[in-house]
Every structure is written in structure tokens, then in C-alpha cells.
Enzyme design. Structure first.
Site, short mmCIF file in Angstrom:
data_model
loop_
_atom_site.label_atom_id
_atom_site.label_comp_id
_atom_site.label_asym_id
_atom_site.label_seq_id
_atom_site.Cartn_x
_atom_site.Cartn_y
_atom_site.Cartn_z
CD GLU A 1 -3.01 -1.09 2.25
OE1 GLU A 1 -2.98 -0.15 3.06
OE2 GLU A 1 -3.90 -1.94 2.24
CD GLU B 1 -3.14 -5.85 4.11
OE1 GLU B 1 -3.97 -5.03 4.51
OE2 GLU B 1 -1.91 -5.66 4.15
C1 GBH Z 1 -4.37 -2.05 5.60
O1 GBH Z 1 -4.50 -0.71 5.39
C2 GBH Z 1 -2.97 -2.29 6.09
O2 GBH Z 1 -2.17 -2.84 5.08
C3 GBH Z 1 -2.89 -3.09 7.35
O3 GBH Z 1 -1.61 -2.95 7.90
C4 GBH Z 1 -3.97 -2.64 8.29
O4 GBH Z 1 -3.85 -3.22 9.55
C5 GBH Z 1 -5.28 -2.99 7.68
O5 GBH Z 1 -5.41 -2.47 6.39
C6 GBH Z 1 -6.49 -2.53 8.48
O6 GBH Z 1 -6.53 -1.14 8.57
O7 GBH Z 1 -7.95 7.20 4.00
O8 GBH Z 1 -10.04 8.37 4.16
O9 GBH Z 1 -9.52 7.18 2.15
C7 GBH Z 1 -5.75 -0.26 4.95
C8 GBH Z 1 -5.68 1.24 4.87
C9 GBH Z 1 -7.96 1.85 5.01
C10 GBH Z 1 -6.41 3.13 3.73
C11 GBH Z 1 -9.09 2.57 4.38
C12 GBH Z 1 -7.54 3.84 3.11
C13 GBH Z 1 -9.80 4.59 3.43
C14 GBH Z 1 -10.15 5.80 4.23
N1 GBH Z 1 -6.80 1.82 4.16
N2 GBH Z 1 -8.67 3.88 4.03
S1 GBH Z 1 -9.34 7.24 3.57
#
Ligand code: GBH
Length: 477
Positions: A172, A379
């Protein structure tokens, strides 16, 4: 009794890689052991106010010491693969120079243990934990960091290439660049939109350098991938302004990565939207896009929830449903006037809407955009308010429903022609959920933090049934 209208069993392709995922800083602990030095997440989590209740990854789930027990649990679940990340600070503490053998030994022990149980190790080189020394030298906004990453990839491949056959370079990079340097809610907590864009390019370049280093050091049979959190972007209405908001988020959320990785270069509209912040001609050197676009064997997709946007009528963008969560610094350079909405329907404990159709659409759209590139769901999962019952069990039917729905979407995408090779549940066990600390539980296995006791949740048993059958188990069998 079987209902006559019961669906045929949803069987997955032979050899489908059923796995679970974790990340080094979220599970390992042992942050000062065997010569490891701080990463940006050690610094960030130890800075008051950054992580809820001051939680840190100092102990985490103590996976560094308990990995044998954890691998035994994976074997009980019947997992075919385990996706973990390597802590750069453990194996090359300053981010430069020779490898630290004592640090590499942990990953040798871990991968040996996995292989002894017939579980394929899947190594991610970078899950957000830059060595602090490299951050002090400029971090991802500095081009040199990409070169350091190439050297680190080489060293990791030399040390572990005889055991690890599937590698993902970055996890990511959107989060690293735009949450780390844009909104600042992730380490290193910087808030400069131009630096966030520079970081994105240098993360892409780092991936390209790593692919070159891994190809040179690994056997030809090794498989290389990257994991992207592509945002499944939807416009609130078909109005032109809302469609344009969606286009902007797609540009700076998705195509800033898929452009150079898969389609030959950065998209023109992205450069136009962000040209007031960075000089793309200076940022991207000749040859960079070709290096980033070096062929990969699989594309990893991480999916949790879709993204619903509109134009902000009053010109003030942000998060329409979570005013406290939206920082004053946008993680969306060039799209600051976009408003984010919570889609209708149920949400997880993160406040993220539950929508398996988003995963179906993401897979089928990605498959159409890059025919011939196999996909891996690296994931998918959900946090719920799990509690340890008096009888010592953890009952999590909501997680089973979430996983069932999303795996049904994966299955449908495969039936419709997408080449999806595997699925990694996030996460194997509850862990340090970044700025939320230990308050959010994503695990199939519950961790009782005071004792570090592992308790498989009912979702773990459900997942094990699905893995063993290579077919979706009924949610309440
Ligand atoms: C993943 O990130 C990670 O790889 C992992 O380490 C983590 O534990 C897991 O998910 C759970 O969170 O930023 O306002 O657009 C996911 C991260 C979550 C980033 C949703 C984008 C959308 C909200 N993503 N997020 S916004």
C-alpha cells in the site's frame, strides 16, 4: 436438510493460495532485540498524541518470540501460505551497508518453521516501517531512499531467496505516501502535499529498483508482486462535478501507482491536477517510468471498503461522516475539494461500510485493465468488537459474514473470468492497528494482550473449513 434451491458449492480453482497476513511492526514486538534500531513507526508511536492511548508496537503480539506457536496455529487452520513483512530496521538497521545477520536469522527461523509445516512464506519487503535514519536523511520524499530500498531488496533476496519464492515489494504505497507525508496520520507524520507526491514517485521507483534487484538475485521461478490498496471509487451522483471528483480521487489514489506500474507512465490528468505542487518534469527522471514498469508476476490487491465521493458544494472537502477523523491536512493533493461520504448500510468497527460488490468490481475492473496479469487478494478482513466470553471462546459471526460475502465476490469474479490466484485474510491475529493501537481487532485469532494468549475465534474455524474444502463453507454450518 438440503434445500432444493441450494446453490452449487462455490469451489475455488485448484492450487488456490489460502493464506493470512500480518506486518512486522504490527505483530513482532522485540523492537530492541538483536541489534534492531528504530523505524519511523517506533518514533511515531512513542510521540505523545499520535496513537490512541499512547499504544506502541514495543511488545505487539510478541510474534518475534511466539512465532512457533503462531505457525502451529496456521497449520491448524490448514493455511497454504503466510504473508508477513520484513522489518528493514531488523536486517539493515541504518538502512545502509551490510546486512545484520542476527536480524536475518529471525526470518530464517520463521521461514524454516513455515516450510516445515508445508506453508508457503510470502515476504513483503516494506509494510510502512522505514528505518529512522533514512527518514532523518529525507525519507521517501528524497530520491536516495529509493536507491537504498533497491540495496535492501538485494540483501533480503540473497539471504532468504532459497526459502521465499513469492515476494511483494511494497504494501500500500498510497498509505506510506499520503497518510505518512500528506495527512500525517501515519508515520512519519509529515503534512506537505508536495512531499507526499514526491514520496509516491520514490516509492514507485523503489519498487522498480527492488524488482530489478530481486530478479537478479532470485531463481527464475520466483514470483514478484506489489500490494496496492486501490480505492474502489464511486461518484455520489452522475453529475459532472461528482464524476470529476471521482476521477481526481482515482488519479491520486490509484492511477498514480497503476499508471507507471502497468500502463507505461503517469497519467496526464494527474500531472495537471497536481502541477501546482510539484514539477513532474524534474521529479521523474528519464528511465524512471520504464524501471517502475518492469514486468511483475502478480498484482496484489488489498480491499476493505469502497470510496464514495462528491464535489464539495461549499468548496470545503473532507470527510462528511467523520468530522473528527478528517484532519485539516488532506491526503489527496489536487483533490482537496472532494467530499467523502459513508455509503448506506452496515459498517465495521472501523466505521467502514461493508460492501463485497466493491471487491467484485475492483477485481473485474483490474482484470480488464491489465489482461494476463494474475491477481492475488493480499488483504481483506474486518475489525469487530470481539470479546472473550466467560467460557473462553470468541464468537464473531459478523466477521464470518464479512469473509463469506467477500469470498463469494472473489469466487464470482473468478467465474466471470478473472485470474485470482489466492486470498490472504487480514489478519492472522489481532494486532497493533496503527494509529488506533490495540483497540481495533482484525484477527481470526483473538489475542488476550495481558497474557498474550491466542484464542482462535469462530471465524478461524469457519475459515479453516473453507480452506480445507477449497470451497466456501456455509456461514452457520
Ligand atoms: C491495511 O490498510 C494495512 O495494510 C494493514 O496494515 C492494516 O492493519 C489494515 O489495512 C487494516 O486497517 O484514508 O479516508 O480514504 C488499509 C488502509 C484503510 C487506507 C481505508 C484507506 C480509506 C479511508 N486503508 N482507508 S481514507
Amino acid at each position: 436438510a438440503e434445500s432444493p434451491r441450494r446453490q452449487p458449492p462455490q469451489v475455488f480453482p485448484p492450487g488456490f493460495r489460502w493464506g493470512a497476513a500480518t506486518a512486522a511492526y504490527q505483530v513482532e514486538g522485540a523492537v530492541r532485540e538483536a541489534g534492531r534500531t528504530p523505524s519511523i513507526w517506533d518514533t511515531f508511536s512513542h510521540t505523545p498524541g499520535r496513537v490512541t492511548d499512547g499504544h506502541t508496537g514495543d511488545l505487539a503480539t510478541d510474534h518475534y518470540h511466539r512465532f512457533r506457536e503462531d505457525v502451529a496455529l496456521m497449520a491448524e487452520l490448514g493455511l497454504k501460505a503466510y504473508r508477513f513483512s520484513i522489518s528493514w530496521s531488523r536486517v539493515q538497521p541504518t538502512g545502509r551497508g551490510p546486512a545484520l545477520e542476527a536480524g536475518l536469522d529471525f526470518y530464517r527461523r520463521l521461514t524454516d518453521e513455515l516450510l516445515a509445516h508445508g506453508i508457503q512464506p510470502v515476504a513483503t519487503l516494506y509494510h510502512w516501517d522505514l528505518p529512522q535514519e533514512l527518514e532523518d536523511a529525507g525519507g521517501w520524499p528524497a530520491r536516495a531512499t529509493a536507491e537504498r530500498f533497491g540495496e535492501y531488496a538485494h540483501l533480503a533476496a540473497e539471504a532468504l531467496g532459497d526459502r521465499v519464492a513469492l515476494w511483494t515489494t511494497l504494501n500500500e504505497p498510497w498509505c506510506s505516501a499520503f497518510l505518512g507525508y500528506g495527512s500525517g496520520v501515519h508515520a512519519p507524520g509529515r503534512t506537505d502535499p508536495a512531499d507526499a507526491l514526491r514520496a509516491a514517485h520514490h516509492l514507485n521507483l523503489a519498487h522498480g529498483r527492488a524488482v530489478a534487484a530481486l530478479r537478479a538475485a532470485l531463481p527464475r521461478s520466483a514470483e514478484l508482486a506489489i500490494s496496492l490498496n486501490l480505492h474502489q471509487v464511486r461518484a455520489l451522483t452522475e453529475r459532472h462535478a461528482d464524476l470529476d471528483a471521482a476521477r481526481r480521487i482515482d488519479a491520486v489514489g490509484n492511477r498514480i501507482f497503476t499508471g507507471p506500474l502497468l500502463h507505461g507512465g503517469y497519467p496526464a490528468d494527474l500531472k495537471a491536477d497536481t502541477g501546482h505542487l510539484v514539477d513532474w518534469e524534474k521529479l521523474v527522471h528519464p528511465g524512471d517510468e520504464a524501471a517502475i514498469g518492469a514486468p511483475i508476476d502478480l498484482l496484489g490487491l488489498n480491499y476493505y471498503t469502497p470510496t464514495l465521493v462528491s464535489e464539495a458544494a461549499d468548496g470545503v472537502g473532507g470527510n462528511a461522516h467523520d468530522p473528527h477523523g478528517s484532519s485539516e491536512h488532506s491526503p489527496w493533493p489536487g483533490a482537496e475539494h472532494v467530499l467523502f461520504h459513508l455509503p448506506p448500510g452496515r459498517t465495521t468497527e472501523m466505521g467502514w461500510s461493508i460492501d463485497p460488490t466493491g471487491l467484485y468490481d475492483l477485481i473485474t475492473e483490474t482484470a480488464r485493465a491489465k489482461p494476463g496479469l494474475p491477481l492475488l487478494i493480499t488483504e481483506n478482513g474486518a475489525a469487530f468488537a470481539d470479546t472473550l466470553a466467560a467460557d473462553g471462546t470468541v464468537h464473531d459471526p459478523e466477521r464470518i459474514a464479512y469473509l463469506h460475502g467477500h469470498l463469494a465476490a472473489v469466487h464470482r469474479a473468478i467465474e466471470d473470468g478473472a485470474d485470482v490466484r489466492g486470498y490472504f485474510l487480514w489478519s492472522l491475529l489481532d494486532n497493533f492497528e496503527w494509529s488506533y493501537g490495540y483497540h481495533k481487532r482484525f484477527g481470526a485469532i483473538y489475542v488476550d494482550y495481558p497474557t498474550q494468549r491466542r484464542i482462535p475465534k469462530s471465524s478461524a474455524a469457519w475459515y479453516a473449513r473453507t480452506v480445507r474444502a477449497n470451497a466456501l463453507a456455509e456461514p452457520a454450518e
